[in-house]
Design an enzyme around this catalytic site. Structure first.
Site, short mmCIF file in Angstrom:
data_model
loop_
_atom_site.label_atom_id
_atom_site.label_comp_id
_atom_site.label_asym_id
_atom_site.label_seq_id
_atom_site.Cartn_x
_atom_site.Cartn_y
_atom_site.Cartn_z
N GLY A 42 0.83 -1.19 -0.02
CA GLY A 42 0.05 -0.21 0.05
C GLY A 42 0.88 1.19 0.08
O GLY A 42 0.48 2.44 -0.68
N ASP A 98 0.24 3.40 3.89
CA ASP A 98 -0.76 4.08 3.41
C ASP A 98 -1.83 4.44 4.48
O ASP A 98 -2.36 5.86 4.43
CB ASP A 98 -1.38 3.42 2.20
CG ASP A 98 -1.85 1.97 2.43
OD1 ASP A 98 -1.40 1.52 3.57
OD2 ASP A 98 -2.16 1.19 1.64
N ASP A 101 -5.86 1.86 9.90
CA ASP A 101 -7.34 1.42 9.85
C ASP A 101 -7.58 0.83 11.29
O ASP A 101 -8.01 1.66 12.40
CB ASP A 101 -7.94 0.34 9.00
CG ASP A 101 -9.27 -0.09 8.89
OD1 ASP A 101 -9.91 0.58 9.63
OD2 ASP A 101 -9.64 -0.96 8.26
N LYS A 129 -7.93 6.17 9.64
CA LYS A 129 -9.29 6.10 10.10
C LYS A 129 -9.70 6.60 11.56
O LYS A 129 -10.83 6.70 11.83
CB LYS A 129 -9.69 4.86 9.70
CG LYS A 129 -9.68 4.53 8.14
CD LYS A 129 -10.71 3.48 7.73
CE LYS A 129 -10.47 3.20 6.29
NZ LYS A 129 -11.06 2.02 5.75
N PHE A 150 -14.18 2.20 2.60
CA PHE A 150 -13.03 1.53 1.94
C PHE A 150 -12.47 2.44 0.92
O PHE A 150 -13.15 3.03 -0.06
CB PHE A 150 -13.26 0.07 1.39
CG PHE A 150 -12.06 -0.75 1.32
CD1 PHE A 150 -11.61 -1.51 2.37
CD2 PHE A 150 -11.28 -0.95 0.24
CE1 PHE A 150 -10.33 -2.31 2.24
CE2 PHE A 150 -10.18 -1.46 -0.03
CZ PHE A 150 -9.95 -2.00 1.09
N ARG A 163 -4.79 0.26 -7.50
CA ARG A 163 -3.55 0.79 -6.94
C ARG A 163 -3.05 1.84 -7.74
O ARG A 163 -2.50 2.79 -7.27
CB ARG A 163 -2.39 -0.04 -6.44
CG ARG A 163 -2.84 -1.40 -5.37
CD ARG A 163 -1.79 -1.96 -5.00
NE ARG A 163 -2.18 -3.12 -4.35
CZ ARG A 163 -2.14 -3.35 -3.08
NH1 ARG A 163 -2.38 -2.10 -2.33
NH2 ARG A 163 -2.40 -4.34 -2.65
P1 IMP Z 1 -4.93 -2.04 9.77
O1 IMP Z 1 -3.99 -3.10 10.05
O2 IMP Z 1 -6.39 -2.55 10.13
O3 IMP Z 1 -4.60 -0.71 10.43
O4 IMP Z 1 -4.76 -1.63 8.29
C1 IMP Z 1 -3.92 -1.32 7.62
C2 IMP Z 1 -3.53 -2.05 6.33
O5 IMP Z 1 -4.65 -2.62 5.63
C3 IMP Z 1 -2.80 -0.99 5.36
O6 IMP Z 1 -1.50 -1.02 5.28
C4 IMP Z 1 -3.70 -1.25 4.13
O7 IMP Z 1 -2.85 -2.08 3.33
C5 IMP Z 1 -4.93 -1.90 4.56
N1 IMP Z 1 -6.08 -1.05 4.68
C6 IMP Z 1 -6.90 -0.75 5.57
N2 IMP Z 1 -7.78 0.02 5.32
C7 IMP Z 1 -7.80 0.11 3.81
C8 IMP Z 1 -8.59 1.00 2.88
O8 IMP Z 1 -9.75 1.59 3.18
N3 IMP Z 1 -8.16 0.67 1.46
C9 IMP Z 1 -7.27 -0.16 1.12
N4 IMP Z 1 -6.33 -0.79 2.06
C10 IMP Z 1 -6.65 -0.60 3.53
MG MG Z 2 -0.98 -2.38 3.85
#
Ligand code: IMP
Ligand code: MG
Length: 175
Positions: A42, A98, A101, A129, A150, A163
């Protein structure tokens, strides 16, 4: 039907990346041996733009972390898919991703870097987020607070598509 709703233009993104680069450059002005680590996939476009705005000399490395499959939900499963083992010990590390979340990705990577003896670790993300409540280390630099949708584009993918888009869009259901 799913539609893409544009939320950040290429100009919005470039303006903010320039500001982030200036702030990061000031912060690391006197830091020798800085290591910038981008999380794949990402961060690849964001990192490429960001490092061209960082004046402090630095090395660039990548780690592959996979937490999403083809869906828009986090699977709870997370794994390291690429690790060329950059030298970490004693270094200032700037971790770039990137988006934050759930925070699961950061909480997975940070202890790994700490175990390898990283000196200071700071985090820079383009999007946040703002829903992760148990982050081991929150980002010092955040490009934009993001909606809960998303998001795709500028490196962010959905099922390995989108991407390449130069803008960032929310995937919305308009039915
Ligand atoms: P987390 O582990 O839930 O914080 O999510 C982080 C990873 O999930 C990021 O490195 C992204 O690769 C992917 N991700 C989280 N949210 C999104 C989104 O809205 N779109 C695309 N990729 C996301
Ligand atoms: Mg990622």
């Amino acid at each position: 039907m799913r539609q893409l709703k544009r939320i950040l233009t290429p100009e919005d993104i470039q303006g903010r990346v320039e500001e982030l680069g200036a702030s990061i450059s000031d912060y690391y002005e006197a830091t020798p041996d800085l290591l910038v680590i981008g999380l794949l996939k990402g961060s690849f476009i964001f990192l490429a733009d960001l490092v061209r705005r960082i004046r402090t000399p630095h090395e660039i490395a990548f780690l592959g972390i996979e937490s999403y499959g083809d869906s828009m939900q986090t699977g709870g499963r997370i794994e390291m898919t690429y690790n060329p083992k950059p030298r970490i010990h004693g270094r200032s590390v700037l971790l770039v991703d990137d988006i934050i979340d759930t925070g699961q990705t950061m909480n997975f990577v940070l202890p790994i870097l700490e175990e390898q003896g990283a000196g200071e670790i700071e985090v820079c993300v383009l999007l946040h987020k703002r829903k992760a409540s148990n982050l081991k280390c929150d980002a010092r630099w955040v490009g934009f607070d993001a909606p809960q949708d998303f998001l795709v584009g500028y490196g962010l993918g959905l099922g390995e598509q989108f991407r390449h888009l130069p803008y960032i869009a929310a995937v919305v259901d308009d039915t």
